[in-house]
Design an enzyme around this catalytic site. Sequence first.
Site: not given
Length: 604
Positions: A42, A45, A135, A138, A419
């Site tokens: 793509c 990228c 792509c 990615c 306690d």
Amino acid sequence: MRSAEQLSEPVPGRGASGFPSMSSLTEKDRPIVQLLLNTGTCPRCILRFCCVGSQTLYRHPDKDLMKDLRDFLKKNQEEEEGTVCLEVVDPPCKRIRLEDTEEGPEDLNHNGALPQIPSESDGNAAMESSAGKVCNVCLGILQEFCEADFVKRVCQKVNSAEYQFTSFVFSVSLPPQLSVRERAAWLGVKQEMRNLGLSLEKDDIVQLKEAYKWIIHPQLAEELGVPADGKSLFEVSVVFAHPETDEECRFLATACPDCFKPAKNKQSVFTRMAVIKALEKIKEEDFLKHFPCPPSSPENLCDALEIQCNNGAVFVAGFGSCQTEKHLLCFFLNLLLFRSRVKILILFSFFHFLEGEFSSEKLPVNGRYNKYSRNLPQTPWIIDGERKLESSVEELISEHLMAEFKADSFNFSSSGREDVDVRTLGNGRPFAIELVNPRRIHFTAEEMKRLQQAINNSSDKIQVRDLQLVTREAIGRMKEGEEEKTKTYSALIWTDKAIQREDIALLDDIKELKLDQKTPLRVLHRRPLAVRCRIIHTMSSEYIDEHHFRLHLKTQAGTYIKEFVHGDFGRTKPNIGSLLNRTADILELDVESVDVDWPPTLDN
């Protein structure tokens, strides 16, 4: 990476889309663009592998970036029809090319052939076929999941959860095989660049997560109406998954089996960290044999498996009339240092916050609680799955906080514990409640007052006081004087032999009495066996009758008072029985004060 400053220089002309043209790309980027386009990568990228660091460029629509890449290649093709000149370096000589080939598979693709620079016609065909495809690097993260429809989907999830927040931090979890595909793309590009006498370092490539956040942050901020802030306590996260993860990573398990260990809480051995570890270990030639470089086109798009939002934890702490042990301080420090950043810190000590609203970034509140019942445990009393008493201090306080803060769950901690049969009087005992993932975080001072009153009106067994907003630095004051801290008790004591006033008067004169206390038998099942040195600073006796008297004590923090009275079968020495030379036992015990000047007492 080329900086944004370098990329923002004036450019003669703009693309037809109205966005800046690919002027940030240079001649040496052309083979990268051609190669990656040819293999189905793509545009975003491709920019990453060309080391483009301009954030704004990544935010342009995918189709416009594709057109700009086409124009970039077309422009360079036209220029090459004239004079071709590579400005970077001279072409490598044939001898280097032959020597590299003889050395091994370093310049070979996964089929054993030298990669070829795609022609312009091949590049144009690749661009046409790449449009609309997933792509190969990615897996669609920088395509489908950057679009407005996905951003609206994320924001709808956030808004439907009804959180209160003034900023957000965005995090993303990616499929493990993206690291594999990133490595494959880099190796393919690196081979191509070496053929031209150029180089591309892996660290120069823009990281996928970084590029994705550059694109998604402004869209989320606009849609949510609040800014993105890396220090925000409100987190929006997206978890991506891919159906082919195991299949694509399996060769790594064969090459590096020691990197993949089955875990009970993991559905697959192919975790992100395991894959990264294997990629660091596997030899380059082995990787090239088993995975195509650049990677082939995937069959499927990534899937946004989970969209989550989390406001972390609201930390509510307070004081009750009990001893303040070191474990509360450790609780604070561990929480602040090691827990997730998405949290709101609240210390219980009601009121003294300014009029107005709290923010999720600064919500420390502190306070104290009193316990007036001798039949109420601090935390739920459950033995072998059976509940012994119907309620507890923890539950009486937390049910109101859970409802108001709209939290998922809580964790209770306190400065010591009494306690079940011991009352907590005086100024109360510090306590802390961590409210996990609260939806509501903004409260006015009046709302907090009403919350405190609601807690106090709900039961006659406890009371909460001094709830107030404090600074985070104020919490550190709890540590000051930790070893010197004292506590005051009142004990009703019985003796087997008759006593007169003068028999117990000697106790009043004893100062700084040193005790050796073995771990009491009653707590030995949950605490390690040890001998602890403790100090009784002062004692004051109050005669009642010949078998009863009341003893007021000021002691070092951590002293076992019950054992000091009856001796615990000789495990505490000296003790009241040995000092009076008779058998003594304790009938009632009250904690009257914890002598710590924190949090400050307020006028409610």
